[in-house]
Design a protein around this motif. Structure first.
Motif, PDB file in Angstrom:
ATOM      1  N   MET A 219      -0.081  -5.198   2.109  1.00  0.00           N
ATOM      2  CA  MET A 219      -0.344  -4.139   3.067  1.00  0.00           C
ATOM      3  C   MET A 219      -0.417  -2.762   2.387  1.00  0.00           C
ATOM      4  N   THR A 223      -3.698  -0.431   2.491  1.00  0.00           N
ATOM      5  CA  THR A 223      -3.614   0.942   2.976  1.00  0.00           C
ATOM      6  C   THR A 223      -4.204   1.913   1.960  1.00  0.00           C
ATOM      7  N   GLN A 342      -1.448  -4.626  10.538  1.00  0.00           N
ATOM      8  CA  GLN A 342      -2.620  -4.365   9.710  1.00  0.00           C
ATOM      9  C   GLN A 342      -3.529  -3.318  10.347  1.00  0.00           C
ATOM     10  N   LEU A 345      -1.933   0.168  10.186  1.00  0.00           N
ATOM     11  CA  LEU A 345      -1.996   0.740   8.847  1.00  0.00           C
ATOM     12  C   LEU A 345      -3.411   1.188   8.493  1.00  0.00           C
ATOM     13  N   ALA A 349      -4.397   4.897   7.556  1.00  0.00           N
ATOM     14  CA  ALA A 349      -5.018   5.173   6.263  1.00  0.00           C
ATOM     15  C   ALA A 349      -6.327   5.943   6.436  1.00  0.00           C
TER      16      ALA A 349
END
Length: 409
Positions: A219, A223, A342, A345, A349
């Motif tokens: 992860m 990111t 997910q 994030l 991001a």
């Protein structure tokens, strides 16, 4: 939500029809989410607001996407997943109607919040649903098809919005996606199998997955990738206008070419991921970091810049497919919790990369977000080495999906 995904949970006669209809949903979602980018001026004029306020339409949808992706799967854990997906599609349709007929800024933003709910909710379930309706070895191909809808929307959403805005107005441009959403709803109702919910879930389930070192590293790498991608790609247009000195028509063709290259990359990636997933997760971000640095040096050279950006599009678009496939191998029994984290994030991001890149663009010059993007992308490749290495130490090898078994690392 801890559910074992096997063939007994989804008795569908046409799994690929279900995947294609979900791809139509991803196209409509992405087109709806980013349509305001090319319509800020007419929206601002019609609603008597500033362009900055109109631009908040992107931010509000992203905020609600994050919140929904983190909490919705726990709140709706006991509902049939087919019913939940149909609900998110209905929310998409309602959002389009609200935006198209918004009498004021408040209703407009409510409509944008609803599209965020649909985006966050649908994407948090997408990987888990694909894993339930498609045989294990075909999961990468199915995820690539799903991402194909996103890639297609990325290609045509901005130019289509601009064209339709001039032809039938910004409200008409938004409303034209409503019948597409209705078609997606009807198609899903016909081909999606029943996928029972059940079990227990909590909002902390996604965060508890981070105790899994392999998952946490993955992860982190994902990111960093999205932060690096959007630190650079958000500012491609001013780069091409000022540094490469392209005229508007040529610039539009280059942007279209990037999208088409992305479609090509997505169409081919499914075959590569079956046996070379780790190589993709490491090599693609590393290559993109090199491209970002080359663009700084070769930016004024139109032919070289165009070629580099085609390669950029070819390599960036398949990465979400790769990380989705990776997740099905690392946490196969916790895909809904993992999918929710997910999506959250990724949205974070994107926002962080675009925001930090913008600060550098204004403060240090056009080259600085490209350098930042290269740094993030290189970091993604390095962390991906650790993530894939940790997974291989646990599972024994980077074997094709389905061979190594369903053990959670």
């Amino acid at each position: 939500m801890d559910t074992t995904y096997d063939s007994r949970t989804a008795e569908t006669r046409s799994p690929w029809g279900a995947v294609i209809c979900m791809s139509l949903m991803t196209f409509t979602l992405v087109a709806s989410e980013f349509m305001p980018v090319s319509l800020l001026t007419p929206i601002a004029e019609d609603l008597a607001i500033t362009e900055g306020q109109a631009g908040m339409a992107i931010a509000v949808s992203g905020f609600f996407a994050v919140v929904t992706s983190l909490f919705s799967n726990a709140l709706l854990a006991r509902l049939d997943r087919r019913t939940v997906v149909l609900g998110y599609t209905a929310v998409l349709v309602i959002s389009g109607i609200a935006v198209a007929f918004a009498p004021n800024y408040l209703i407009f933003m409510v409509g944008r919040a609803l599209i965020g709910v649909s985006v966050g909710g649908f994407w948090s379930l997408a990987t888990a649903i694909v894993a339930r309706i498609v045989a294990g070895p075909d999961v990468p191909k199915a995820l690539a098809m799903l991402q194909g809808g996103t890639a297609l929307a990325a290609v045509i959403a901005a130019p289509l919005g601009s064209f339709l805005g001039g032809l039938i107005g910004w409200r008409g441009a938004f409303f034209i996606l409503v019948p597409v959403g209705v078609a997606a709803f009807v198609w899903q109702a016909l081909v999606l199998p029943r996928m029972p919910g059940g079990g227990t879930a909590s909002t902390g389930a996604a965060f508890r997955l981070l105790a899994n070192r392999t998952f946490a590293l993955g992860m982190a790498a994902m990111t960093l990738f999205f932060a690096g991608q959007f630190a650079l790609s958000t500012y491609l247009r001013p780069f091409l206008e000022v540094v490469t000195a392209l005229h508007v028509n040529t610039l539009s063709l280059v942007l279209l070419g990037i999208g088409l290259a992305g479609l090509a990359g997505t169409s081919l990636i499914g075959f590569l991921l079956r046996a070379h997933l780790s190589a993709v997760l490491v090599a693609f971000p590393a290559a993109l970091a090199a491209i970002a640095l080359l663009l700084i040096g070769l930016g004024p050279v139109a032919i070289a810049t165009t070629g580099l950006l085609m390669l950029w599009g070819f390599l960036t678009t398949p990465i979400p497919v790769a990380w989705g496939t990776w997740m099905t191998r690392v946490v196969p029994d916790q895909l809904e919790a993992g999918g929710g984290l997910q999506v959250a994030l990724i949205q974070f991001a994107i926002t962080f990369g675009a925001f930090s890149g913008g600060l550098l663009f204004d403060g240090a010059g056009w080259w600085s977000p490209f350098a930042l993007g290269a740094l993030f992308l290189l970091g993604s490749a390095i962390v991906a080495v650790a993530a894939t290495g940790a997974r291989q130490q646990t599972s024994g090898a980077d074997l094709p999906f389905g061979i190594e078994g369903n053990a959670t690392c």
